[in-house]
Design an enzyme around this catalytic site. Structure first.
Site, mmCIF file in Angstrom:
data_model
loop_
_atom_site.group_PDB
_atom_site.id
_atom_site.type_symbol
_atom_site.label_atom_id
_atom_site.label_comp_id
_atom_site.label_asym_id
_atom_site.label_seq_id
_atom_site.Cartn_x
_atom_site.Cartn_y
_atom_site.Cartn_z
ATOM 1 N N ASN A 97 -11.049 6.693 -16.998
ATOM 2 C CA ASN A 97 -10.408 5.397 -16.738
ATOM 3 C C ASN A 97 -9.727 4.802 -17.960
ATOM 4 O O ASN A 97 -9.146 3.731 -17.886
ATOM 5 C CB ASN A 97 -11.423 4.426 -16.132
ATOM 6 C CG ASN A 97 -11.800 4.856 -14.711
ATOM 7 O OD1 ASN A 97 -11.168 5.747 -14.154
ATOM 8 N ND2 ASN A 97 -12.841 4.258 -14.161
ATOM 9 N N ARG A 144 -7.873 -2.046 -1.675
ATOM 10 C CA ARG A 144 -7.295 -1.972 -3.039
ATOM 11 C C ARG A 144 -5.806 -2.351 -3.046
ATOM 12 O O ARG A 144 -4.933 -1.556 -3.366
ATOM 13 C CB ARG A 144 -7.519 -0.581 -3.630
ATOM 14 C CG ARG A 144 -8.996 -0.269 -3.701
ATOM 15 C CD ARG A 144 -9.277 1.069 -4.294
ATOM 16 N NE ARG A 144 -9.195 1.034 -5.767
ATOM 17 C CZ ARG A 144 -9.493 2.093 -6.523
ATOM 18 N NH1 ARG A 144 -9.843 3.229 -5.946
ATOM 19 N NH2 ARG A 144 -9.395 2.025 -7.840
ATOM 20 N N PRO A 145 -5.477 -3.582 -2.680
ATOM 21 C CA PRO A 145 -4.078 -4.038 -2.720
ATOM 22 C C PRO A 145 -3.573 -4.134 -4.166
ATOM 23 O O PRO A 145 -4.361 -4.005 -5.112
ATOM 24 C CB PRO A 145 -4.154 -5.415 -2.078
ATOM 25 C CG PRO A 145 -5.554 -5.864 -2.264
ATOM 26 C CD PRO A 145 -6.405 -4.633 -2.285
ATOM 27 N N ILE A 146 -2.273 -4.344 -4.335
ATOM 28 C CA ILE A 146 -1.727 -4.500 -5.693
ATOM 29 C C ILE A 146 -0.987 -5.830 -5.824
ATOM 30 O O ILE A 146 -0.075 -5.972 -6.646
ATOM 31 C CB ILE A 146 -0.813 -3.315 -6.079
ATOM 32 C CG1 ILE A 146 0.353 -3.157 -5.102
ATOM 33 C CG2 ILE A 146 -1.607 -2.019 -6.180
ATOM 34 C CD1 ILE A 146 1.412 -2.161 -5.591
ATOM 35 N N CYS A 186 -8.166 3.447 -0.365
ATOM 36 C CA CYS A 186 -8.865 4.729 -0.495
ATOM 37 C C CYS A 186 -10.223 4.522 0.170
ATOM 38 O O CYS A 186 -10.490 3.520 0.803
ATOM 39 C CB CYS A 186 -8.986 5.101 -1.961
ATOM 40 S SG CYS A 186 -10.137 4.071 -2.810
ATOM 41 N N ARG A 191 -12.717 14.903 -9.287
ATOM 42 C CA ARG A 191 -11.714 13.914 -9.718
ATOM 43 C C ARG A 191 -12.147 13.227 -11.002
ATOM 44 O O ARG A 191 -11.302 12.836 -11.822
ATOM 45 C CB ARG A 191 -11.524 12.853 -8.617
ATOM 46 C CG ARG A 191 -10.754 13.323 -7.401
ATOM 47 C CD ARG A 191 -10.386 12.142 -6.549
ATOM 48 N NE ARG A 191 -9.941 11.065 -7.409
ATOM 49 C CZ ARG A 191 -10.324 9.788 -7.258
ATOM 50 N NH1 ARG A 191 -11.118 9.447 -6.259
ATOM 51 N NH2 ARG A 191 -9.898 8.850 -8.074
ATOM 52 N N ARG A 238 -4.552 7.074 -6.593
ATOM 53 C CA ARG A 238 -4.303 5.620 -6.591
ATOM 54 C C ARG A 238 -3.819 5.148 -7.949
ATOM 55 O O ARG A 238 -3.057 4.217 -8.061
ATOM 56 C CB ARG A 238 -5.606 4.902 -6.252
ATOM 57 C CG ARG A 238 -5.493 4.088 -5.004
ATOM 58 C CD ARG A 238 -6.496 3.007 -4.972
ATOM 59 N NE ARG A 238 -5.851 1.725 -4.926
ATOM 60 C CZ ARG A 238 -5.398 1.066 -6.002
ATOM 61 N NH1 ARG A 238 -5.539 1.592 -7.198
ATOM 62 N NH2 ARG A 238 -4.805 -0.097 -5.890
ATOM 63 N N ILE A 278 -17.493 -5.902 -5.986
ATOM 64 C CA ILE A 278 -16.128 -5.532 -6.397
ATOM 65 C C ILE A 278 -15.341 -4.882 -5.262
ATOM 66 O O ILE A 278 -14.210 -5.269 -4.981
ATOM 67 C CB ILE A 278 -16.162 -4.574 -7.622
ATOM 68 C CG1 ILE A 278 -17.003 -5.154 -8.758
ATOM 69 C CG2 ILE A 278 -14.741 -4.228 -8.065
ATOM 70 C CD1 ILE A 278 -16.431 -6.386 -9.406
HETATM 71 C C1 EPZ Z 1 -10.365 0.435 -11.858
HETATM 72 O O1 EPZ Z 1 -9.817 0.415 -10.560
HETATM 73 C C2 EPZ Z 1 -11.063 1.783 -12.004
HETATM 74 N N1 EPZ Z 1 -10.092 2.863 -11.887
HETATM 75 C C3 EPZ Z 1 -12.140 1.918 -10.920
HETATM 76 O O2 EPZ Z 1 -12.808 3.162 -11.126
HETATM 77 C C4 EPZ Z 1 -13.148 0.784 -11.105
HETATM 78 O O3 EPZ Z 1 -14.115 0.852 -10.088
HETATM 79 C C5 EPZ Z 1 -12.415 -0.571 -11.034
HETATM 80 O O4 EPZ Z 1 -11.353 -0.595 -12.020
HETATM 81 C C6 EPZ Z 1 -13.343 -1.747 -11.294
HETATM 82 O O5 EPZ Z 1 -13.939 -1.601 -12.536
HETATM 83 C C7 EPZ Z 1 -9.357 3.208 -12.967
HETATM 84 O O6 EPZ Z 1 -9.438 2.591 -14.013
HETATM 85 C C8 EPZ Z 1 -8.434 4.372 -12.811
HETATM 86 P P1 EPZ Z 1 -9.517 -3.521 -9.939
HETATM 87 P P2 EPZ Z 1 -8.779 -0.770 -10.149
HETATM 88 O O7 EPZ Z 1 -8.048 -3.782 -9.903
HETATM 89 O O8 EPZ Z 1 -7.922 -1.109 -11.308
HETATM 90 C C9 EPZ Z 1 -9.060 -6.173 -5.987
HETATM 91 C C10 EPZ Z 1 -13.756 5.208 -10.467
HETATM 92 O O9 EPZ Z 1 -14.682 5.505 -9.684
HETATM 93 N N2 EPZ Z 1 -7.628 -6.245 -6.298
HETATM 94 O O10 EPZ Z 1 -10.326 -4.077 -11.070
HETATM 95 O O11 EPZ Z 1 -8.117 -0.383 -8.882
HETATM 96 C C11 EPZ Z 1 -9.476 -4.765 -5.584
HETATM 97 O O12 EPZ Z 1 -9.229 -4.562 -4.208
HETATM 98 C C12 EPZ Z 1 -12.738 4.164 -10.077
HETATM 99 O O13 EPZ Z 1 -13.595 5.712 -11.609
HETATM 100 C C13 EPZ Z 1 -6.800 -7.045 -5.501
HETATM 101 O O14 EPZ Z 1 -7.250 -7.681 -4.558
HETATM 102 O O15 EPZ Z 1 -9.804 -1.963 -9.854
HETATM 103 C C14 EPZ Z 1 -10.952 -4.764 -5.912
HETATM 104 O O16 EPZ Z 1 -11.655 -5.360 -4.839
HETATM 105 C C15 EPZ Z 1 -12.998 3.588 -8.693
HETATM 106 N N3 EPZ Z 1 -5.474 -7.114 -5.796
HETATM 107 C C16 EPZ Z 1 -11.049 -5.663 -7.142
HETATM 108 O O17 EPZ Z 1 -9.824 -6.424 -7.167
HETATM 109 C C17 EPZ Z 1 -4.930 -6.429 -6.865
HETATM 110 O O18 EPZ Z 1 -3.708 -6.542 -7.093
HETATM 111 C C18 EPZ Z 1 -11.180 -4.908 -8.456
HETATM 112 O O19 EPZ Z 1 -10.120 -4.004 -8.518
HETATM 113 C C19 EPZ Z 1 -5.785 -5.618 -7.656
HETATM 114 C C20 EPZ Z 1 -7.130 -5.555 -7.367
#
Ligand code: EPZ
Length: 419
Positions: free
Chosen positions: A23, A121-123, A116, A398, A92, A328
């Protein structure tokens, strides 16, 4: 399809060396698009996710080659900033290319990265902040077309400390006009690693690891860099949890105790003995684990969601009742059903898992459905009586570099087989 065959009941002993952090290396590889130069990323783990990121970088026109432990990326010629649906769906983390490509090329077309197994996981946090920086984002059929002649520095506040959004915006801001402040930023160590890589290339960034990051946009092109990725704290936590589940005494020689504070205190609460040195962690397993009581996943420095499934396995073997709340992601208890086939007593209600520990788990044929849930099933197989077959281990590949080789080195009886 490949699977693991595990003969349980073997305690784990010995020394373990962590690979580079998945990560951290994924956003760092994406950030090489910013420099237009040659980046040598040392300690790059050999994972299907890193291979997928190499393919994505090649698709944009970069040359990417492996030199032993290092990945060498040359991004001086970019041919395309279209991220195809097939590649976006392959991983992703392709969303990490949005920020650097927009900063470098001024236009990116990306298909919706989609959810996934662990959640939607929206952006939206990424896109809303980029609009605040002057990007124009329009939906075209199933793709998003993002345009920005030149991004403007902005005072951003994330609604939630999203790791990916923090990293994307940090990268997007490197060439923006003026200063960008990211408030309520995620504090994960992997973000500090990304900052340090970009500073090595000549970017002006500070504050990663705190809740507020400041990026001073530059006109100066970034230069060649060599950077060594931090050790993988989630792999480290998984190995410590494996030793807690199977029993034994394991030293992780390059773990950073400060990256695992929340897990280490939970393991001590569960009766394990932890020795912290500046650059290593040692765990002596408890004869019988104690239930940890109430635990919830939180953004860093809280208990990491990526260790929740492996922790669920350990608590399945602990004496007493444990409540685990996942705050989360909305669908991250998939391993529970499979663990129950091995005799675990787990009740899932919404975002909570109620675990009543049992003395022993029994080997069974189970199926990985996501990366960390798959790791949790391997840990259960190590501790269980008899033989466990874990199917669908492509999920595990992965995020863990030759997982079975590392575990065998510690005394586990585990082998990779073809179905
Ligand atoms: C990163 O994912 C990691 N992946 C994840 O690891 C990790 O679980 C996660 O951070 C939390 O620590 C990588 O770094 C490649 P977030 P990311 O944006 O960036 C919501 C693993 O197993 N959200 O912090 O996708 C989202 O849906 C993976 O190694 C929105 O709503 O996580 C989630 O509920 C899995 N809108 C929460 O925020 C957005 O625009 C946290 O997501 C972005 C996120």
């Amino acid at each position: 399809m490949e699977l693991y065959r595990i003969k349980g009941g073997k305690r784990l002993f010995g020394t373990y060396k962590l690979s580079g952090a998945k990560n951290a290396v994924l956003p760092i590889l994406a950030a090489t698009l910013l420099s237009g130069a040659e980046s040598r990323i040392v300690n790059c783990p050999d994972l299907s996710d890193t291979e997928a990121m190499f393919r994505l970088l090649r698709q944009t026109g970069c040359s990417v080659r492996r030199e032993g432990e290092a990945a060498v990326v040359n991004s001086n010629i970019l041919r395309s900033s279209e991220l195809s649906a097939s590649l976006m769906n392959s991983m992703r983390s392709s969303v990490f290319l949005l920020g650097p490509l927009l900063a470098r090329c001024g236009q990116v077309t990306l298909s919706d990265p989609g959810g996934c197994n662990i959640g939607v996981r929206p952006i939206d946090f990424h896109l809303n902040a980029l609009k605040q920086m002057g990007a124009e984002i329009v939906k075209k059929e199933s793709a998003l077309v993002c345009r920005a002649q030149k991004l403007r520095g902005a005072d951003l506040r994330l609604p939630f400390p999203s790791v990916g959004a923090t990293e994307n915006l940090l990268m997007a801001a490197v060439f923006a006009e003026g200063e960008t402040r990211i408030r309520n930023a995620a504090r994960e160590p992997e973000i500090v690693d990304l900052q340090n890589f970009l500073k090595t290339c000549g970017a002006e960034i500070r504050g990663a690891g705190s809740g507020e990051i400041l990026v001073r946009g530059t006109e100066t092109p970034l230069q060649d860099a060599e950077y060594s990725v931090m050790p993988d704290r989630i792999e480290g936590g998984t190995i410590l949890l494996a030793a807690a589940a199977a029993g034994g005494d394991v030293l992780i020689e390059n773990a950073v105790p400060g990256h695992l504070m929340s897990l280490l205190s939970l393991l001590e609460r569960s009766g394990c003995e932890i020795q912290r040195e500046s650059g290593s962690v040692r765990l002596k397993a408890a004869e019988r684990l104690r239930a940890a009581g109430y635990v919830e996943t939180r953004p860093y420095p809280g208990f990491p969601t990526d260790l929740q499934s492996p922790f669920l396995t350990v608590m399945s073997l602990a004496d007493g009742q444990t409540e685990i709340r996942e705050t989360i992601f909305e669908n991250r208890f998939k391993a529970a059903e499979q663990l129950k086939r091995m005799g675990a007593r787990i009740e899932i209600k919404g975002q909570r898992a109620s675990v009543t520990g049992v003395e022993k788990l029994s080997g069974a044929r189970v199926r990985a459905q996501d990366l960390r849930g798959g790791a949790a099933l391997v840990l259960a197989g190590l501790a269980a009586e008899g033989e466990t077959i874990v199917e669908n281990i492509c999920h595990i590949d992965r995020g863990y570099d030759k997982f079975e080789v590392a575990l065998s080195h510690l005394g586990a009886e585990i082998e990779r087989m073809k179905e």
